[in-house]
Design an enzyme around this catalytic site. Structure first.
Site, PDB file in Angstrom:
ATOM      1  N   ARG A 180      -9.604   0.605   9.260  1.00  0.00           N
ATOM      2  CA  ARG A 180      -9.039  -0.585   9.294  1.00  0.00           C
ATOM      3  C   ARG A 180     -10.039  -1.487   9.973  1.00  0.00           C
ATOM      4  NH1 ARG A 180      -3.228   0.402   9.181  1.00  0.00           N
ATOM      5  NH2 ARG A 180      -2.021  -1.772   9.465  1.00  0.00           N
TER       6      ARG A 180
ATOM      7  N   LYS B  76       0.847  -1.400  -0.116  1.00  0.00           N
ATOM      8  CA  LYS B  76       0.043   0.028   0.114  1.00  0.00           C
ATOM      9  C   LYS B  76       0.888   1.464   0.113  1.00  0.00           C
ATOM     10  CE  LYS B  76      -2.115  -1.224   3.794  1.00  0.00           C
ATOM     11  NZ  LYS B  76      -1.323  -2.514   4.102  1.00  0.00           N
TER      12      LYS B  76
ATOM     13  N   ARG C 143      11.725  -1.826  10.833  1.00  0.00           N
ATOM     14  CA  ARG C 143      10.605  -1.568  11.848  1.00  0.00           C
ATOM     15  C   ARG C 143      10.412  -2.454  12.872  1.00  0.00           C
ATOM     16  NH1 ARG C 143       5.022   0.129   8.589  1.00  0.00           N
ATOM     17  NH2 ARG C 143       4.384  -1.085  10.276  1.00  0.00           N
TER      18      ARG C 143
HETATM   19  P1  ADP Z   1       2.251  -2.010   3.284  1.00  0.00           P
HETATM   20  O1  ADP Z   1       2.133  -0.486   3.156  1.00  0.00           O
HETATM   21  O2  ADP Z   1       0.821  -2.561   2.611  1.00  0.00           O
HETATM   22  O3  ADP Z   1       2.232  -2.703   4.473  1.00  0.00           O
HETATM   23  P2  ADP Z   1       4.405  -1.642   1.838  1.00  0.00           P
HETATM   24  O4  ADP Z   1       4.427  -0.769   0.620  1.00  0.00           O
HETATM   25  O5  ADP Z   1       5.553  -1.016   2.843  1.00  0.00           O
HETATM   26  O6  ADP Z   1       3.364  -2.506   2.334  1.00  0.00           O
HETATM   27  O7  ADP Z   1       5.326  -2.864   1.130  1.00  0.00           O
HETATM   28  C1  ADP Z   1       6.090  -3.950   2.057  1.00  0.00           C
HETATM   29  C2  ADP Z   1       7.342  -4.449   1.533  1.00  0.00           C
HETATM   30  O8  ADP Z   1       7.274  -5.210   0.276  1.00  0.00           O
HETATM   31  C3  ADP Z   1       8.487  -3.106   1.294  1.00  0.00           C
HETATM   32  O9  ADP Z   1       9.881  -3.994   1.587  1.00  0.00           O
HETATM   33  C4  ADP Z   1       8.140  -3.182  -0.416  1.00  0.00           C
HETATM   34  O10 ADP Z   1       9.526  -2.364  -0.880  1.00  0.00           O
HETATM   35  C5  ADP Z   1       7.973  -4.488  -0.831  1.00  0.00           C
HETATM   36  N1  ADP Z   1       7.098  -4.731  -2.089  1.00  0.00           N
HETATM   37  C6  ADP Z   1       5.892  -3.691  -2.264  1.00  0.00           C
HETATM   38  N2  ADP Z   1       5.353  -4.094  -3.412  1.00  0.00           N
HETATM   39  C7  ADP Z   1       6.139  -5.216  -4.000  1.00  0.00           C
HETATM   40  C8  ADP Z   1       5.730  -5.883  -5.043  1.00  0.00           C
HETATM   41  N3  ADP Z   1       4.912  -5.541  -5.811  1.00  0.00           N
HETATM   42  N4  ADP Z   1       6.881  -6.872  -5.267  1.00  0.00           N
HETATM   43  C9  ADP Z   1       7.931  -6.892  -4.401  1.00  0.00           C
HETATM   44  N5  ADP Z   1       8.117  -6.309  -3.104  1.00  0.00           N
HETATM   45  C10 ADP Z   1       7.101  -5.173  -3.001  1.00  0.00           C
HETATM   46  P1  AMP Z   2       1.126   0.364   9.338  1.00  0.00           P
HETATM   47  O1  AMP Z   2       2.222   1.453   9.277  1.00  0.00           O
HETATM   48  O2  AMP Z   2      -0.030   0.679   8.440  1.00  0.00           O
HETATM   49  O3  AMP Z   2       1.611  -0.992   9.122  1.00  0.00           O
HETATM   50  O4  AMP Z   2       0.509   0.250  10.807  1.00  0.00           O
HETATM   51  C1  AMP Z   2       1.439   0.120  11.812  1.00  0.00           C
HETATM   52  C2  AMP Z   2       0.729   0.022  13.106  1.00  0.00           C
HETATM   53  O5  AMP Z   2       0.046   1.427  13.429  1.00  0.00           O
HETATM   54  C3  AMP Z   2      -0.714  -1.016  13.111  1.00  0.00           C
HETATM   55  O6  AMP Z   2      -0.027  -2.355  13.341  1.00  0.00           O
HETATM   56  C4  AMP Z   2      -1.392  -0.251  14.341  1.00  0.00           C
HETATM   57  O7  AMP Z   2      -0.951  -0.874  15.529  1.00  0.00           O
HETATM   58  C5  AMP Z   2      -1.377   1.043  14.152  1.00  0.00           C
HETATM   59  N1  AMP Z   2      -2.388   1.630  13.231  1.00  0.00           N
HETATM   60  C6  AMP Z   2      -1.997   2.099  11.785  1.00  0.00           C
HETATM   61  N2  AMP Z   2      -3.423   2.422  11.024  1.00  0.00           N
HETATM   62  C7  AMP Z   2      -4.301   2.046  12.165  1.00  0.00           C
HETATM   63  C8  AMP Z   2      -5.777   2.263  11.962  1.00  0.00           C
HETATM   64  N3  AMP Z   2      -6.423   2.885  11.117  1.00  0.00           N
HETATM   65  N4  AMP Z   2      -6.400   1.993  13.199  1.00  0.00           N
HETATM   66  C9  AMP Z   2      -5.763   1.351  14.349  1.00  0.00           C
HETATM   67  N5  AMP Z   2      -4.371   1.282  14.408  1.00  0.00           N
HETATM   68  C10 AMP Z   2      -3.483   1.439  13.305  1.00  0.00           C
END
Ligand code: ADP
Ligand code: AMP
Length: 215
Positions: A90, A15, A162
């Site tokens: 969420r 995302k 993270r």
């Molecule tokens: P989210 O925001 O949904 O948690 P991220 O955008 O942070 O996910 O992506 C999670 C990990 O996967 C990151 O390390 C990113 O670089 C990698 N990633 C994202 N999209 C792809 C893809 N289509 N193919 C391979 N790796 C990806």
């Molecule tokens: P993310 O960066 O989206 O992976 O979110 C990291 C963490 O932040 C999650 O695991 C939750 O603990 C908190 N968080 C982010 N967005 C929300 C949401 N919309 N509602 C509740 N907790 C959230």
């Protein structure tokens, strides 16, 4: 009309990665509730401290706190042309609150691209994720490496892993997603806004698919 778009999908679906690309094309702001919490954490605010206690366990921050934070963010001037929401809503309560916030602004959701990936891929992506300290730009050590190891291509800030991307927390986050967030797939499907996107593809291909659904 403004463009309010929600990116839906499990942790690690891509995302944040897609949001960075799509906002450049559409000229709207990226609102990531996770990034907002991490900014608060960095500034050591009360909200940051409260959020951390949930984030560290892979749990959701309570709805009232999260909704108030996003509501406030949406009042900013830069949201007049719309916003790309990532990680919010969420829960069904957050989705209903968002409908209400937008209705008060005479706005509505344009569509909800749902980035669908299987659980094993979520885990693999999160375990190799590196995030930039300055603005939350994301990289993957194998699939999307930065030009220089440990440094963000965009703002030169250091990259870190993270805490909640550790294996045990990831498993809990995926469980929480299935229980509390996955019902939103049905919610947005029923009101005709859901657009399912194959998230197993390469980053650029997914961006194309999302843009096709939006424009
Ligand atoms: P989210 O925001 O949904 O948690 P991220 O955008 O942070 O996910 O992506 C999670 C990990 O996967 C990151 O390390 C990113 O670089 C990698 N990633 C994202 N999209 C792809 C893809 N289509 N193919 C391979 N790796 C990806
Ligand atoms: P993310 O960066 O989206 O992976 O979110 C990291 C963490 O932040 C999650 O695991 C939750 O603990 C908190 N968080 C982010 N967005 C929300 C949401 N919309 N509602 C509740 N907790 C959230």
């Amino acid at each position: 009309m403004a463009h309010f778009i929600i990116l839906l999908g499990p942790p690690g679906a891509g995302k944040g990665t897609q949001a960075e690309r799509i906002i450049k094309k559409l000229g709207i702001v990226h609102i990531s509730s996770g990034n907002l919490f991490r900014e608060n954490l960095e500034k050591e605010t009360d909200l940051g401290r409260l959020a951390k206690s949930y984030m560290d366990k892979g749990e959701l921050v309570p709805d009232n706190v999260t909704i108030a934070m996003v509501r406030e963010r949406l009042t900013k001037l830069d949201c007049q042309t719309g916003a790309l929401l990532d990680g919010f809503p969420r829960t069904p309560a957050q989705a209903k609150a968002l409908d209400k916030i937008l209705a008060e602004k005479n706005e509505s959701i344009l569509c909800v691209p749902y980035i669908k990936v299987p659980e094993d891929l979520s885990v693999e992506r999160l375990s190799g994720r590196w995030t930039c300290r300055e603005a939350g730009h994301v990289y993957h050590e194998k699939y999307n490496p930065p030009k220089e190891k440990g440094i963000c291509d965009i703002d030169g800030s250091p990259l870190y892993q993270r805490d909640d991307d550790k294996r045990r927390t990831v498993e809990q986050r995926i469980k929480v997603y299935s229980q509390q967030t996955a019902p939103l797939i049905d919610y947005y499907d029923k009101n005709g806004l859901l657009r399912t996107i194959d998230g197993t593809k390469e980053i650029d291909e997914i961006t194309e698919s999302i843009l096709k659904e939006i424009t």
